[in-house]
Design an enzyme around this catalytic site. Structure first.
Site, mmCIF file in Angstrom:
data_model
loop_
_atom_site.group_PDB
_atom_site.id
_atom_site.type_symbol
_atom_site.label_atom_id
_atom_site.label_comp_id
_atom_site.label_asym_id
_atom_site.label_seq_id
_atom_site.Cartn_x
_atom_site.Cartn_y
_atom_site.Cartn_z
ATOM 1 N N THR A 180 0.800 -1.215 0.000
ATOM 2 C CA THR A 180 0.000 0.000 0.000
ATOM 3 C C THR A 180 0.840 1.275 0.000
ATOM 4 O O THR A 180 0.286 2.376 -0.083
ATOM 5 C CB THR A 180 -0.916 0.037 1.237
ATOM 6 O OG1 THR A 180 -0.097 -0.078 2.416
ATOM 7 C CG2 THR A 180 -1.916 -1.101 1.213
ATOM 8 N N LYS A 181 2.156 1.135 0.084
ATOM 9 C CA LYS A 181 3.010 2.310 0.254
ATOM 10 C C LYS A 181 3.446 2.914 -1.087
ATOM 11 O O LYS A 181 3.313 2.300 -2.144
ATOM 12 C CB LYS A 181 4.245 1.945 1.085
ATOM 13 C CG LYS A 181 3.913 1.470 2.502
ATOM 14 C CD LYS A 181 3.192 2.536 3.305
ATOM 15 C CE LYS A 181 3.005 2.179 4.763
ATOM 16 N NZ LYS A 181 1.929 1.196 5.002
ATOM 17 N N VAL A 182 3.994 4.132 -1.018
ATOM 18 C CA VAL A 182 4.457 4.845 -2.214
ATOM 19 C C VAL A 182 5.485 4.000 -2.967
ATOM 20 O O VAL A 182 5.435 3.870 -4.193
ATOM 21 C CB VAL A 182 5.058 6.212 -1.824
ATOM 22 C CG1 VAL A 182 5.737 6.875 -3.008
ATOM 23 C CG2 VAL A 182 3.956 7.114 -1.263
#
Length: 360
Positions: A180-182
């Site tokens: 879910t992270k950048v």
């Protein structure tokens, strides 16, 4: 469905190129060549000297606490994901919650000193939504009381503060590379150290504490990650600048469309290059927040209560410490959908639904 996030996936061929090489070598884990290549590229990208790729963003918090030999009480924030306080508990330390600043949503450094006791050994603070803590003020308090500082920088990949990677502050920083992270490696995390003397210790702690097959030096843990996860990181990393740029456009669209006479969001530090990791919005009341959330979900739009609840209110925390600012914001905040490729038309529709349901 429009979810709160959507994982960026590189071109399949980019990833499969690394997978074929892994297949040919038959070297799947245990600090393999792809993992070493990813660590080298991450250090270069982030301009840090000491970085260790690990299994996830929680295990790196635990290793950080262990590496710094932290015991007793740890000053921490109630406004974070539960992994922050759970890591403290898992390492047999006591989280002592200090309330947050109402503008940045980060731990309020002016309140830290009053919570320090003879049992306090460290501060573990979160850069909430990738927005920097007041690192200078925290450093002053830490030095005065001889405390270690760990930053949970799970959201802060690519963020720079005063021209320097935000991950390079504190004694140790940790980052999450969850899907879910950048920037992601499907599952993963990293430890970033400012202390060369910790280099060998951190390397050993993430791999059971042994050197070779016969020499055991620390009570380590399995914090390793695989070649396949590292391969995803190598495939995603060249796209990070474009990912951040695309997220910035979504951020700007929300900024222009939402009703800021009623809503508000964290004040972003002006001395940073931001990564636009999340788009949190605070509503006038929990009642209005629920009204908006229900209206969005009726249209298959799924925001997230992030962060909720305020961690100091969890029943399994050893001390019940009031944190009124955190408790108030936690019940009123929603993170809105934000990801690469989210169409402007959908951002406008989300904003219209929100603006139309702001009355009590």
């Amino acid at each position: 469905m429009i979810n709160v996030t959507k994982t960026f996936l590189p071109d399949q061929e980019q990833y499969l190129q690394y997978v074929r090489e892994i297949w040919e070598r038959g070297y799947l884990t245990n600090n393999g060549p792809v993992l070493q290549q990813l660590e080298a590229q991450l250090k270069d990208y982030l301009k840090v000297d000491h970085l260790y790729f690990c299994g996830n963003g929680t295990i790196v918090l635990q290793i950080a606490i262990k590496a710094l030999e932290i015991t007793g009480e740890v000053i921490t924030t109630p406004f974070s994901y539960v992994a922050t306080s759970n890591a403290i508990l898992w390492e047999n330390c006591t989280p002592v919650f200090v309330d947050i600043d109402s503008e940045t949503f980060n731990i309020d450094p002016t309140l830290i000193e009053a919570s320090i006791t003879p049992s306090t050994t460290a501060i573990l603070a979160t850069h909430v939504y990738g927005n920097p803590c007041d690192v200078e003020a925290i450093e002053v308090v830490a030095k005065k009381h001889n405390l270690k500082v760990i930053y949970d920088a799970a959201h802060a990949f690519g963020v720079t503060y005063k021209g320097r990677s935000l991950l390079s502050y504190g004694d140790l920083s940790t980052c999450s590379f969850h899907a879910t992270k950048v920037f992601h490696t499907i599952e993963g995390g990293a430890l970033i150290s400012n202390h060369p003397e910790l280099d060998k210790k951190l390397h050993l702690l993430r791999a059971f504490g042994h050197q070779g097959d016969e020499h055991y030096l620390y009570a380590g843990i399995n914090g390793k990650n695989s070649e396949f996860h590292a391969a995803m990181g190598l495939a995603v990393l060249p796209h990070v600048r474009d990912i951040i740029s695309a997220r910035k456009e979504v951020f700007a669209a929300y900024d222009s469309l939402l009703n800021w006479d009623i809503l508000y969001k964290p004040v972003i530090n002006k001395e940073i290059e931001y990564n636009y990791a999340y788009y949190p919005v605070v509503f006038p009341s929990e009642q209005v927040m629920f009204k908006v959330m229900d209206a969005l979900r009726e249209q298959d739009i799924i925001p997230r209560r992030y962060f909720y609840p305020s961690l100091n209110t969890l029943s399994f925390m050893p001390r019940q410490i009031a944190c009124p600012v955190s408790e108030d914001i936690a019940v009123r905040v929603l993170s809105l959908p934000l990801y690469v490729g989210l169409p402007y038309e959908d951002i406008a529709r989300i904003s219209s639904i929100i603006n139309g349901h702001l009355s009590p």
